[in-house]
Design an enzyme around this catalytic site. Sequence first.
Site, PDB file in Angstrom:
ATOM      1  N   GLN A   1       0.712  -1.496   0.077  1.00  0.00           N
ATOM      2  CA  GLN A   1       0.022   0.114  -0.116  1.00  0.00           C
ATOM      3  C   GLN A   1       0.827   1.457  -0.082  1.00  0.00           C
ATOM      4  O   GLN A   1       0.723   2.185  -0.538  1.00  0.00           O
ATOM      5  CB  GLN A   1      -1.093   0.024   1.284  1.00  0.00           C
ATOM      6  CG  GLN A   1      -2.054   1.093   1.167  1.00  0.00           C
ATOM      7  CD  GLN A   1      -2.906   1.070   0.097  1.00  0.00           C
ATOM      8  OE1 GLN A   1      -3.170  -0.145  -0.295  1.00  0.00           O
ATOM      9  NE2 GLN A   1      -3.396   2.270  -0.189  1.00  0.00           N
TER      10      GLN A   1
ATOM     11  N   SER B   1      -5.051 -20.643   7.312  1.00  0.00           N
ATOM     12  CA  SER B   1      -5.517 -19.926   8.625  1.00  0.00           C
ATOM     13  C   SER B   1      -6.954 -20.695   9.085  1.00  0.00           C
ATOM     14  O   SER B   1      -7.066 -20.493  10.144  1.00  0.00           O
ATOM     15  CB  SER B   1      -5.646 -18.599   8.210  1.00  0.00           C
ATOM     16  OG  SER B   1      -4.426 -17.846   8.137  1.00  0.00           O
TER      17      SER B   1
ATOM     18  N   HIS C   1       3.707   1.757  -1.142  1.00  0.00           N
ATOM     19  CA  HIS C   1       4.487   1.793  -2.381  1.00  0.00           C
ATOM     20  C   HIS C   1       3.447   2.115  -3.684  1.00  0.00           C
ATOM     21  O   HIS C   1       3.755   2.312  -4.717  1.00  0.00           O
ATOM     22  CB  HIS C   1       5.282   0.399  -2.908  1.00  0.00           C
ATOM     23  CG  HIS C   1       6.686   0.267  -2.004  1.00  0.00           C
ATOM     24  ND1 HIS C   1       6.422  -0.154  -0.773  1.00  0.00           N
ATOM     25  CD2 HIS C   1       7.804   0.886  -2.198  1.00  0.00           C
ATOM     26  CE1 HIS C   1       7.899   0.196  -0.070  1.00  0.00           C
ATOM     27  NE2 HIS C   1       8.641   0.480  -1.304  1.00  0.00           N
ATOM     28  N   GLY C   2       2.230   1.917  -3.314  1.00  0.00           N
ATOM     29  CA  GLY C   2       1.343   2.205  -4.324  1.00  0.00           C
ATOM     30  C   GLY C   2       1.354   1.082  -5.599  1.00  0.00           C
ATOM     31  O   GLY C   2       1.535   0.008  -5.402  1.00  0.00           O
ATOM     32  N   GLY C   3       1.061   1.598  -6.532  1.00  0.00           N
ATOM     33  CA  GLY C   3       1.129   0.670  -7.953  1.00  0.00           C
ATOM     34  C   GLY C   3       2.415  -0.154  -8.170  1.00  0.00           C
ATOM     35  O   GLY C   3       2.518  -1.015  -8.462  1.00  0.00           O
TER      36      GLY C   3
ATOM     37  N   GLU D   1       1.430 -25.597   5.221  1.00  0.00           N
ATOM     38  CA  GLU D   1       1.138 -26.186   6.020  1.00  0.00           C
ATOM     39  C   GLU D   1      -0.134 -25.961   7.156  1.00  0.00           C
ATOM     40  O   GLU D   1       0.109 -25.677   8.344  1.00  0.00           O
ATOM     41  CB  GLU D   1       2.533 -26.263   7.296  1.00  0.00           C
ATOM     42  CG  GLU D   1       3.706 -26.769   6.620  1.00  0.00           C
ATOM     43  CD  GLU D   1       4.879 -27.001   7.637  1.00  0.00           C
ATOM     44  OE1 GLU D   1       4.762 -26.803   8.833  1.00  0.00           O
ATOM     45  OE2 GLU D   1       5.945 -27.224   7.212  1.00  0.00           O
ATOM     46  N   GLY D   2      -1.121 -25.771   6.401  1.00  0.00           N
ATOM     47  CA  GLY D   2      -2.550 -25.508   7.021  1.00  0.00           C
ATOM     48  C   GLY D   2      -2.755 -23.980   7.010  1.00  0.00           C
ATOM     49  O   GLY D   2      -2.235 -23.190   7.613  1.00  0.00           O
TER      50      GLY D   2
END
Length: 93
Positions: free
Chosen positions: A45, A75, A47-49, A72-73
């Site tokens: 965010q 969230s 750094h923008g584009g 490994e699973g």
Amino acid sequence: LHAVRALVLDVADRYDSGEDTVVGPSSAKLFCSEMVGRVADRGVQVHGGLGYMRSVAVERFYRDARLFRIYEGTSEIQKLVIGRALVKAARNR
């Protein structure tokens, strides 16, 4: 960062002692991977584009952080593991 470090060290001690080999590791994996995802998202965010361009390191950090939430699973799986253990503990009271 301090919260993550404290959590991981505590969970590692409890894992090594055999006290907690399920809920602690799942909780640490969930918290840490979600935290690094939020940090990487903010980096993009800022750094923008340009944050999506391969020429900027933050783009790689963002991709790597996303992988942590899947590898490994996911969230969601970690939440299931934690939830099941909490329900089991509540029933055993």
